[in-house]
Design a protein around this motif. Structure first.
Motif, PDB file in Angstrom:
ATOM      1  N   ALA A 115      29.994  43.285   4.621  1.00  0.00           N
ATOM      2  CA  ALA A 115      29.701  44.530   5.323  1.00  0.00           C
ATOM      3  C   ALA A 115      29.209  44.102   6.689  1.00  0.00           C
ATOM      4  CB  ALA A 115      28.621  45.314   4.599  1.00  0.00           C
ATOM      5  N   MET A 116      29.451  44.903   7.709  1.00  0.00           N
ATOM      6  CA  MET A 116      28.956  44.551   9.042  1.00  0.00           C
ATOM      7  C   MET A 116      27.471  44.860   9.049  1.00  0.00           C
ATOM      8  SD  MET A 116      31.526  43.303  10.379  1.00  0.00           S
ATOM      9  CE  MET A 116      31.013  43.034  12.050  1.00  0.00           C
ATOM     10  N   HIS A 174      22.861  54.001  -1.307  1.00  0.00           N
ATOM     11  CA  HIS A 174      23.808  54.736  -0.463  1.00  0.00           C
ATOM     12  C   HIS A 174      23.092  55.397   0.700  1.00  0.00           C
ATOM     13  CE1 HIS A 174      27.134  57.421   0.594  1.00  0.00           C
ATOM     14  NE2 HIS A 174      27.855  56.456   0.060  1.00  0.00           N
ATOM     15  N   ALA A 175      23.740  55.386   1.864  1.00  0.00           N
ATOM     16  CA  ALA A 175      23.071  55.862   3.077  1.00  0.00           C
ATOM     17  C   ALA A 175      22.766  57.347   3.030  1.00  0.00           C
ATOM     18  CB  ALA A 175      23.916  55.523   4.299  1.00  0.00           C
ATOM     19  N   GLY A 210      34.380  51.357   2.536  1.00  0.00           N
ATOM     20  CA  GLY A 210      34.127  52.644   3.175  1.00  0.00           C
ATOM     21  C   GLY A 210      32.838  53.312   2.757  1.00  0.00           C
ATOM     22  N   ASN A 211      32.116  52.748   1.779  1.00  0.00           N
ATOM     23  CA  ASN A 211      30.824  53.337   1.398  1.00  0.00           C
ATOM     24  C   ASN A 211      29.740  52.855   2.337  1.00  0.00           C
ATOM     25  OD1 ASN A 211      30.834  55.021  -1.107  1.00  0.00           O
ATOM     26  ND2 ASN A 211      32.035  53.269  -1.809  1.00  0.00           N
ATOM     27  N   ALA A 261      24.144  53.326   9.442  1.00  0.00           N
ATOM     28  CA  ALA A 261      24.200  52.506   8.220  1.00  0.00           C
ATOM     29  C   ALA A 261      25.550  51.804   8.162  1.00  0.00           C
ATOM     30  CB  ALA A 261      24.010  53.387   7.011  1.00  0.00           C
ATOM     31  N   PRO A 262      25.558  50.487   7.861  1.00  0.00           N
ATOM     32  CA  PRO A 262      26.822  49.763   7.837  1.00  0.00           C
ATOM     33  C   PRO A 262      27.716  50.205   6.679  1.00  0.00           C
ATOM     34  CG  PRO A 262      25.074  48.395   7.003  1.00  0.00           C
ATOM     35  CD  PRO A 262      24.428  49.643   7.498  1.00  0.00           C
ATOM     36  N   THR A 263      28.990  49.907   6.787  1.00  0.00           N
ATOM     37  CA  THR A 263      29.966  50.300   5.784  1.00  0.00           C
ATOM     38  C   THR A 263      30.428  49.070   5.023  1.00  0.00           C
ATOM     39  OG1 THR A 263      30.676  52.018   7.284  1.00  0.00           O
ATOM     40  CG2 THR A 263      32.169  51.488   5.512  1.00  0.00           C
TER      41      THR A 263
END
Length: 479
Positions: A348-349, A402-403, A308-309, A360-362
């Motif tokens: 991560a996608m 981190h995004a 979830g980050n 930004a991917p999670t």
């Protein structure tokens, strides 16, 4: 085909049909990996002293190739890194060392010995009264000192800058700095890889002024039961209580990982010891973040600790590059443990190779595979040190890349770590109204008494309910 060509290169090298300097020139011009791997196979110079110098020369050449490799992209750096490892392996076998670590330790000591005459003041030919010497401070950093008469000079006078002696000293200073960087990196890697050392070898290394400051503040542990911990000196291992434990020169030791100290039950004592003795470690060892498997994860084959980050893919790749992670077009980000046959992967996608402009991917999960069967492994099968280091890397990526652009403070490092940091800071800032009790910081406020949970950061007012302090979610962070 290529296999035949490669075999011929190795055969030519082993039979001494190629000249070392010509080989080195070709490797540098074309960055040829096959030729690099054959450098260690060339016959050595005759005579004991000449042979040692020859081995050292090749060792430094291979290390230089590795250093230049950092200029290239992830794929090329990975393949060149593999070639460097094999080149060092070939050299160590040919030179009669049992493994690469032994070769490395011997060569690093040799390098320092070869500069022994540079640690005293020496007059520079053709320059009146100017003297030079190399100096290594107590942290292991080297510098080139210059003086005229008894007066220290801030820099080398312009007219002798091109002097051969000056250039030699500058080159040596550069080599010592690189040695410091290499040794520090090697020791951190040795801690993660559980590399064994002999006590005698380490004591021999301690004579090297660059290496001593790296080794002296590290906590070592013996391999044989009963396991003993401590800082190494000629007398033995000094543990957190100041007791000196005897160790024989032939005994095998590891560089302790925080997990070992945690298991031993004296982790906090070593943190206190470093804090009280003002000891600075060359890399994070005793104050390193530790990640312990959660009870509910043991039977699972993936960890959702950081799910979830949102992360920035390219920044993540850049952050983890120095920690031996490689971005692969098909498999995403992975780190391979060859000795234990484990591959760790971050899912991560994400497209790790091009900037993602959209959202930004999670992070989804972290998973471990067996290197030979490619089957997912249960978390309980993963060695605790490997689990902790992989999670630490992911945590590092989450906080640096981190995004939101702001560190989300999601470090899941153990509560012991935070207790220690809080206690040391309370002492430093002379704060009297805060006490640390088990997993909470207890605050005596002017309106009431509060507790802060050191794991989740949840705040309660004593005798009252939880205070609703809401974190800002990633989309709005940093605005």
């Amino acid at each position: 085909g290529t296999a035949h060509g490669r075999a011929r290169k190795y055969a030519d090298a082993a039979l001494g049909k190629v000249e070392k300097e010509a080989l080195k020139e070709e490797i540098q011009a074309k960055r040829n990996k096959d030729l690099l791997m054959s450098v260690g196979l060339l016959p050595f110079a005759k005579g004991k002293k000449k042979e040692e110098e020859d081995i050292l020369d090749r060792y430094q050449f291979i290390q230089q190739f590795k250093k230049e490799s950092t200029k290239f992209g992830a794929q090329r750096r990975a393949s060149e890194g593999k070639a460097v490892d094999l080149a060092l392996q070939n050299l160590s076998v040919h030179a009669g060392y049992t493994d690469v670590t032994r070769l490395t330790l011997r060569m690093e000591s040799k390098l320092a010995e070869s500069f022994a005459d540079s640690y005293e003041w020496k007059k520079v030919d053709g320059a009146e009264e100017v003297e030079l010497k190399l100096s290594v401070d107590e942290t292991g950093k080297s510098s080139l000192l210059c003086r005229k008469g008894d007066k220290p000079l801030k820099s080398i006078p312009a007219k002798i800058k091109k002097n051969e002696q000056v250039l030699l000293y500058q080159e040596r200073n550069k080599k010592l700095r690189e040695q410091y960087r290499r040794t520090r990196q090697m020791m951190e890697q040795a801690m993660e890889d559980r590399t064994k050392f002999e006590v005698g070898e380490l004591l021999e290394l301690m004579k090297n002024p660059v290496v001593r400051p790296i080794l002296a503040p590290l906590v070592l542990m013996t391999e044989k039961e009963p396991v003993r911990f401590g800082f190494l000196s000629k007398e033995g291992l000094t543990d957190w209580s100041g007791a000196v434990l005897e160790v024989k020169p032939t005994e095998q030791v590891f560089i302790a990982h925080p997990y070992d100290l945690y298991q031993d039950g004296h982790w906090q004592d070593y943190q206190k010891y470093l804090f009280e003795h003002q000891m600075k470690q060359p890399f994070k060892q005793v104050f390193r973040e530790l990640y312990v498997k959660l009870e509910e994860e043991q039977e699972k084959d993936k960890s959702l600790m950081f799910a979830g980050n949102q992360i920035q893919p390219q920044k993540t790749v850049a952050t983890l590059r120095s920690r031996r992670w490689v971005a692969d077009y098909e498999d995403g980000l992975q780190k391979v443990y060859y000795k234990e046959n484990i591959i760790a992967r971050i899912y991560a996608m994400a497209d790790w190779f091009s900037p993602s402009d959209i959202e930004a991917p999670t992070l989804e999960y972290v998973v471990f595979y067996h290197r030979k069967t490619f089957e997912a492994m249960k978390l309980k099968e993963i060695p605790d040190v490997i689990y902790s280091e992989v999670m630490r890397d992911v945590d590092l990526a989450v906080s640096v890349a981190h995004a939101g652009g702001v560190d989300p403070e999601t470090s899941h490092s153990t509560i012991e770590m935070r207790q220690m940091i809080v206690q040391c800071n309370l002492e430093l800032f002379k704060v009297k109204n805060v006490k640390v009790e088990k997993n909470h910081a207890v605050i005596e406020g002017s309106l009431g008494k509060y507790t802060v949970h050191l794991g989740s950061g949840v705040v309660h007012q004593m005798g009252n309910t939880m205070l609703n302090i809401v974190p800002v979610h990633s989309q709005h962070r940093g605005r």
